[in-house]
Design a protein around this motif. Structure first.
Motif, PDB file in Angstrom:
ATOM      1  N   SER A  21      -7.416   8.065  -7.024  1.00 31.03           N
ATOM      2  CA  SER A  21      -7.504   7.756  -5.594  1.00 31.03           C
ATOM      3  C   SER A  21      -7.704   6.275  -5.294  1.00 31.03           C
ATOM      4  O   SER A  21      -7.596   5.865  -4.161  1.00 31.03           O
ATOM      5  CB  SER A  21      -8.612   8.580  -4.944  1.00 31.03           C
ATOM      6  OG  SER A  21      -9.792   8.440  -5.675  1.00 31.03           O
ATOM      7  N   HIS A  22      -7.971   5.441  -6.316  1.00 23.98           N
ATOM      8  CA  HIS A  22      -8.220   4.035  -6.011  1.00 23.98           C
ATOM      9  C   HIS A  22      -7.007   3.138  -6.264  1.00 23.98           C
ATOM     10  O   HIS A  22      -7.106   1.924  -6.137  1.00 23.98           O
ATOM     11  CB  HIS A  22      -9.405   3.518  -6.840  1.00 23.98           C
ATOM     12  CG  HIS A  22      -9.121   3.498  -8.302  1.00 23.98           C
ATOM     13  ND1 HIS A  22      -9.162   4.632  -9.072  1.00 23.98           N
ATOM     14  CD2 HIS A  22      -8.747   2.494  -9.123  1.00 23.98           C
ATOM     15  CE1 HIS A  22      -8.842   4.322 -10.315  1.00 23.98           C
ATOM     16  NE2 HIS A  22      -8.577   3.025 -10.381  1.00 23.98           N
ATOM     17  N   LEU A  23      -5.856   3.740  -6.602  1.00 25.09           N
ATOM     18  CA  LEU A  23      -4.705   2.879  -6.901  1.00 25.09           C
ATOM     19  C   LEU A  23      -4.064   2.300  -5.640  1.00 25.09           C
ATOM     20  O   LEU A  23      -4.117   2.893  -4.567  1.00 25.09           O
ATOM     21  CB  LEU A  23      -3.628   3.661  -7.661  1.00 25.09           C
ATOM     22  CG  LEU A  23      -3.954   4.124  -9.077  1.00 25.09           C
ATOM     23  CD1 LEU A  23      -2.676   4.521  -9.804  1.00 25.09           C
ATOM     24  CD2 LEU A  23      -4.706   3.077  -9.884  1.00 25.09           C
ATOM     25  N   THR A  24      -3.430   1.139  -5.812  1.00 26.14           N
ATOM     26  CA  THR A  24      -2.627   0.601  -4.719  1.00 26.14           C
ATOM     27  C   THR A  24      -1.218   1.187  -4.836  1.00 26.14           C
ATOM     28  O   THR A  24      -0.834   1.703  -5.890  1.00 26.14           O
ATOM     29  CB  THR A  24      -2.506  -0.933  -4.807  1.00 26.14           C
ATOM     30  OG1 THR A  24      -1.842  -1.264  -6.029  1.00 26.14           O
ATOM     31  CG2 THR A  24      -3.871  -1.607  -4.753  1.00 26.14           C
ATOM     32  N   GLN A  27       0.605  -0.365  -7.761  1.00 29.17           N
ATOM     33  CA  GLN A  27       0.292   0.234  -9.067  1.00 29.17           C
ATOM     34  C   GLN A  27       0.998   1.571  -9.231  1.00 29.17           C
ATOM     35  O   GLN A  27       1.507   1.891 -10.298  1.00 29.17           O
ATOM     36  CB  GLN A  27      -1.228   0.433  -9.203  1.00 29.17           C
ATOM     37  CG  GLN A  27      -1.981  -0.878  -9.397  1.00 29.17           C
ATOM     38  CD  GLN A  27      -3.486  -0.679  -9.295  1.00 29.17           C
ATOM     39  OE1 GLN A  27      -3.978  -0.023  -8.389  1.00 29.17           O
ATOM     40  NE2 GLN A  27      -4.218  -1.245 -10.248  1.00 29.17           N
ATOM     41  N   VAL A  59       5.482  -3.532   4.315  1.00 30.38           N
ATOM     42  CA  VAL A  59       4.056  -3.608   3.998  1.00 30.38           C
ATOM     43  C   VAL A  59       3.892  -4.304   2.644  1.00 30.38           C
ATOM     44  O   VAL A  59       4.793  -4.275   1.807  1.00 30.38           O
ATOM     45  CB  VAL A  59       3.352  -2.222   3.955  1.00 30.38           C
ATOM     46  CG1 VAL A  59       3.600  -1.423   5.215  1.00 30.38           C
ATOM     47  CG2 VAL A  59       3.801  -1.401   2.749  1.00 30.38           C
ATOM     48  N   ASN A  60       2.734  -4.929   2.473  1.00 33.94           N
ATOM     49  CA  ASN A  60       2.413  -5.519   1.175  1.00 33.94           C
ATOM     50  C   ASN A  60       1.835  -4.411   0.303  1.00 33.94           C
ATOM     51  O   ASN A  60       0.686  -3.999   0.494  1.00 33.94           O
ATOM     52  CB  ASN A  60       1.378  -6.628   1.338  1.00 33.94           C
ATOM     53  CG  ASN A  60       1.937  -7.837   2.060  1.00 33.94           C
ATOM     54  OD1 ASN A  60       3.056  -8.256   1.811  1.00 33.94           O
ATOM     55  ND2 ASN A  60       1.161  -8.393   2.962  1.00 33.94           N
ATOM     56  N   CYS A  62       0.682  -4.397  -2.596  1.00 35.89           N
ATOM     57  CA  CYS A  62      -0.442  -4.757  -3.475  1.00 35.89           C
ATOM     58  C   CYS A  62      -1.793  -4.505  -2.836  1.00 35.89           C
ATOM     59  O   CYS A  62      -2.807  -4.445  -3.527  1.00 35.89           O
ATOM     60  CB  CYS A  62      -0.353  -6.223  -3.895  1.00 35.89           C
ATOM     61  SG  CYS A  62      -0.673  -7.386  -2.550  1.00 35.89           S
ATOM     62  N   ILE A  63      -1.841  -4.409  -1.502  1.00 42.29           N
ATOM     63  CA  ILE A  63      -3.125  -4.119  -0.857  1.00 42.29           C
ATOM     64  C   ILE A  63      -3.028  -2.847  -0.023  1.00 42.29           C
ATOM     65  O   ILE A  63      -3.847  -2.611   0.867  1.00 42.29           O
ATOM     66  CB  ILE A  63      -3.649  -5.308   0.013  1.00 42.29           C
ATOM     67  CG1 ILE A  63      -2.602  -5.753   1.035  1.00 42.29           C
ATOM     68  CG2 ILE A  63      -4.061  -6.476  -0.863  1.00 42.29           C
ATOM     69  CD1 ILE A  63      -3.145  -6.742   2.076  1.00 42.29           C
ATOM     70  N   PHE A  64      -2.024  -2.032  -0.312  1.00 44.50           N
ATOM     71  CA  PHE A  64      -1.860  -0.800   0.464  1.00 44.50           C
ATOM     72  C   PHE A  64      -2.301   0.391  -0.387  1.00 44.50           C
ATOM     73  O   PHE A  64      -1.798   0.566  -1.505  1.00 44.50           O
ATOM     74  CB  PHE A  64      -0.405  -0.641   0.910  1.00 44.50           C
ATOM     75  CG  PHE A  64      -0.237   0.415   1.970  1.00 44.50           C
ATOM     76  CD1 PHE A  64      -0.409   0.104   3.306  1.00 44.50           C
ATOM     77  CD2 PHE A  64       0.032   1.730   1.614  1.00 44.50           C
ATOM     78  CE1 PHE A  64      -0.291   1.085   4.281  1.00 44.50           C
ATOM     79  CE2 PHE A  64       0.154   2.719   2.589  1.00 44.50           C
ATOM     80  CZ  PHE A  64      -0.008   2.391   3.925  1.00 44.50           C
ATOM     81  N   PRO A  65      -3.230   1.214   0.100  1.00 47.94           N
ATOM     82  CA  PRO A  65      -3.714   2.329  -0.716  1.00 47.94           C
ATOM     83  C   PRO A  65      -2.607   3.356  -0.980  1.00 47.94           C
ATOM     84  O   PRO A  65      -1.964   3.828  -0.050  1.00 47.94           O
ATOM     85  CB  PRO A  65      -4.816   2.967   0.143  1.00 47.94           C
ATOM     86  CG  PRO A  65      -5.121   1.986   1.216  1.00 47.94           C
ATOM     87  CD  PRO A  65      -3.904   1.140   1.402  1.00 47.94           C
ATOM     88  N   MET A  67      -2.894   6.335  -1.653  1.00 46.31           N
ATOM     89  CA  MET A  67      -3.226   7.602  -0.995  1.00 46.31           C
ATOM     90  C   MET A  67      -2.598   7.753   0.390  1.00 46.31           C
ATOM     91  O   MET A  67      -2.457   8.852   0.902  1.00 46.31           O
ATOM     92  CB  MET A  67      -4.756   7.720  -0.853  1.00 46.31           C
ATOM     93  CG  MET A  67      -5.476   7.891  -2.168  1.00 46.31           C
ATOM     94  SD  MET A  67      -5.170   9.516  -2.864  1.00 46.31           S
ATOM     95  CE  MET A  67      -6.141  10.500  -1.726  1.00 46.31           C
ATOM     96  N   GLU A  68      -2.253   6.624   1.010  1.00 43.15           N
ATOM     97  CA  GLU A  68      -1.712   6.693   2.370  1.00 43.15           C
ATOM     98  C   GLU A  68      -0.205   6.946   2.422  1.00 43.15           C
ATOM     99  O   GLU A  68       0.365   7.024   3.502  1.00 43.15           O
ATOM    100  CB  GLU A  68      -2.041   5.418   3.158  1.00 43.15           C
ATOM    101  CG  GLU A  68      -3.522   5.181   3.416  1.00 43.15           C
ATOM    102  CD  GLU A  68      -4.163   6.199   4.374  1.00 43.15           C
ATOM    103  OE1 GLU A  68      -3.430   7.007   4.990  1.00 43.15           O
ATOM    104  OE2 GLU A  68      -5.397   6.167   4.489  1.00 43.15           O
ATOM    105  N   ASP A  70       1.282   9.623   1.244  1.00 39.02           N
ATOM    106  CA  ASP A  70       1.550  11.060   1.278  1.00 39.02           C
ATOM    107  C   ASP A  70       2.307  11.410   2.567  1.00 39.02           C
ATOM    108  O   ASP A  70       1.890  11.038   3.661  1.00 39.02           O
ATOM    109  CB  ASP A  70       0.218  11.814   1.218  1.00 39.02           C
ATOM    110  CG  ASP A  70       0.420  13.267   0.805  1.00 39.02           C
ATOM    111  OD1 ASP A  70       1.135  13.498  -0.182  1.00 39.02           O
ATOM    112  OD2 ASP A  70      -0.127  14.147   1.494  1.00 39.02           O
TER     113      ASP A  70
END
Ligand SMILES: Cc1cc2nc3c(=O)[nH]c(=O)nc-3n(C[C@H](O)[C@H](O)[C@H](O)COP(=O)(O)OP(=O)(O)OC[C@H]3O[C@@H](n4cnc5c(N)ncnc54)[C@H](O)[C@@H]3O)c2cc1C
Ligand code: FES
Ligand code: FES
Lengths: 156, 323
Positions: A21-24, A27, A59-60, A62-65, A67-68, A70
């Motif tokens: 859940s913590h990946l960008t 990644q 969107v960038n 590298c700083i986008f979760p 998890m979003e 989905d």
């Protein structure tokens, strides 16, 4: 919580992938899905090398979760070629106008340009500059990139 | 990057209940453009992120007498709102130079003020527009004026478990114009050295010398000419960013002008008073003396831009006058 399964559309195809859940998003794309066209420059949202399209908007990653994403629609540089593997007109123009040198900014730059032209098919030079302001290029000096974008919009 | 759990509640109640459960270990995440960067820089170390993306109703711009902006409204949505451009112009000015398109597509107005950076671009426009901040927790709902919201660099009145639910901006008086200037070294991906917002409500929008606004005449000559028209400033608000530990109103400066006729001499004193109220510091982006000098310049220029927006002269100088 640990692992989560995400389902989304990636370059036109449905995918389902397990992620921590913590990946960008970057990644997820590079490390889990092995789509290495998307680059990591600064990793902090400043340079635009990691730009992808999320529901058509830049969107960038590298700083986008991760998890979003989905249920969303993601397009990376790998998704721009057509079914026969032909380059997108923007990619062809980048090659033709010498807008690619080391190429590290190119995937992000092309996607920023695509999103600009999707919204505004005939941008002025000022609008082109504003549209790619989130993408740094250390090589070209931008002139060739701007020309390539203007060529695709039928303005050269 | 530090590991964290990520929750995506689908209602306000679920989100607030989750937060109450995790307390200090949790952080809200909106667009994440501050949160993810801070986690990468290790200046924020949450165990749990609770996303506001899946909660319906938080991402809308609505107007019925009052402008209502949901905390999840992105800067890009504000940039594209014709209503905000026309009647709440200072806010439109602020978002059009914020970060890059990639950042504006994701970053939200709620996140911008909750991070409470002294440089937050939307802070001074929200101050001059008279914004009320609606705050919600599991137990209560309260509303605070934006002046009372910021407590210091990175600090706000929000208590653990509270979230911003809505920003409410009253409809401006007739003949109101507002403007924001972001003093920066490059036009994208830069934080302001200084941010200045001004809002003026005038008693009329027709003046005999409106043509002068389309010329390159110096501000002082235009104002001298305007004095003949006796234009009264019915309301005035001035706000400064990166000029103190929090975004601030220059209330003494405003007091000098409120209810008075516009004049060059008076605007000069207003700008000077704003300089005295500010407490800028030396920092990597600019030194205190420079910030002071530029407050004096920019307060006057943003007043002129506000006046121009009220009077709306038919022609404009090209390229657009900088003021
Ligand atoms: C490359 C880059 C350039 C930038 N340029 C600028 C710039 O030019 N000007 C500028 O002002 N900022 C800039 N920023 C900072 C940032 O983008 C903004 O502050 C943005 O508005 C934050 O919004 P967000 O939705 O991403 O917030 P998030 O990162 O999701 O959240 C920020 C903070 O607010 C809290 N939060 C979010 N929503 C709520 C809510 N509804 N209730 C309570 N708490 C909440 C979070 O817990 C967190 O503490 C930049 C950032 C980057 C990475
Ligand atoms: S790598 Fe994402 S913006 Fe630089
Ligand atoms: S081509 Fe090298 S960074 Fe742009």
């Amino acid at each position: 919580m640990g692992k989560q399964t995400l389902s989304f559309t990636l370059n036109g195809e449905p995918v389902s992938v397990e992620t921590e859940s913590h990946l960008t998003l970057l990644q997820l794309l590079r490390d889990k899905l092995e789509l290495i066209g998307t680059k990591e420059g600064c990793g902090m949202g400043e340079c635009g090398a990691c730009t992808v399209l999320l529901d058509g908007k830049t969107v960038n990653s590298c700083i986008f979760p991760a998890m979003e994403v989905d249920g969303k629609n993601v397009v990376t540089i790998e998704g721009l070629t057509d079914a026969q593997g032909n380059l997108h007109p923007l990619q062809k123009a980048f090659v033709e106008y010498g807008a690619v040198q080391c190429g590290f900014c190119t995937p992000g730059m092309v996607l920023a340009a695509k999103s600009l032209l999707d919204e505004n098919p005939k941008p002025t030079e000022e609008e082109v500059r504003h549209g790619i302001a989130g993408n740094l290029c250390r090589c070209t000096g931008y002139i060739q990139i701007i020309q390539a974008i203007k060529a695709v919009s039928g303005q050269i | 990057m530090k590991k964290f759990d990520y929750f995506k509640p689908t209602s306000l109640e679920e989100a607030l209940t989750l937060f109450a459960q995790y307390g200090e270990k949790a952080k809200w995440i909106a667009g994440g453009t501050d949160v993810i960067v801070m986690i990468k820089q290790k200046t924020m170390t949450p165990d749990v992120l609770i996303s506001l993306q899946g909660i319906p109703g938080l991402g809308e711009i609505k107007f019925n007498g009052t402008l209502s902006i949901g905390p999840m409204v992105t800067h890009r949505m504000i940039e594209k709102s014709e209503l905000i451009k026309k009647d709440f112009s200072a806010l439109a000015d602020a978002v059009s130079w914020l970060g890059s398109i990639q950042i504006r597509n994701v970053a939200t107005i709620g996140g911008n003020i909750c991070t409470a950076a002294p440089s937050a671009d939307t802070a001074t426009p929200l101050l001059v527009l008279g914004t009320q901040v609606k705050i919600k927790s599991l137990k209560e709902e309260r509303t605070v004026p934006i002046e009372a919201f910021f407590k210091g660099p990175g600090a706000t009145v929000l208590k653990t478990g509270e979230m911003i639910k809505e920003l409410m901006i009253p409809k401006p008086l007739p003949n109101t114009g507002s403007a924001y200037y972001k003093l920066q070294r490059r036009l994208a991906l830069d934080l302001p050295i200084l941010g200045v917002s001004v809002l003026l409500s005038l008693d009329k929008n027709k003046v005999t010398c409106s043509d002068m606004l389309c010329t390159t005449s110096p501000i002082s000559s235009i104002l001298h000419k305007m004095e003949e028209d006796q234009i009264i400033c019915k309301e005035v608000r001035i706000a400064l960013g990166v000029a103190a530990p929090t975004p601030m109103r220059a209330v003494k400066a405003e007091g000098l002008l409120r209810g008075k006729p516009l004049s060059d001499e008076l605007l000069e004193r207003v700008a000077e008073t704003a300089v005295q109220e500010a407490q800028p510091r030396d920092s990597i982006r600019g030194e205190a003396w420079y910030r002071r000098d530029m407050i004096r310049v920019l307060v006057k220029r943003m007043a002129m831009k506000s006046i121009e927006r009220v009077i709306q002269p038919e022609e404009t100088v090209f390229p657009e006058r900088l003021w």
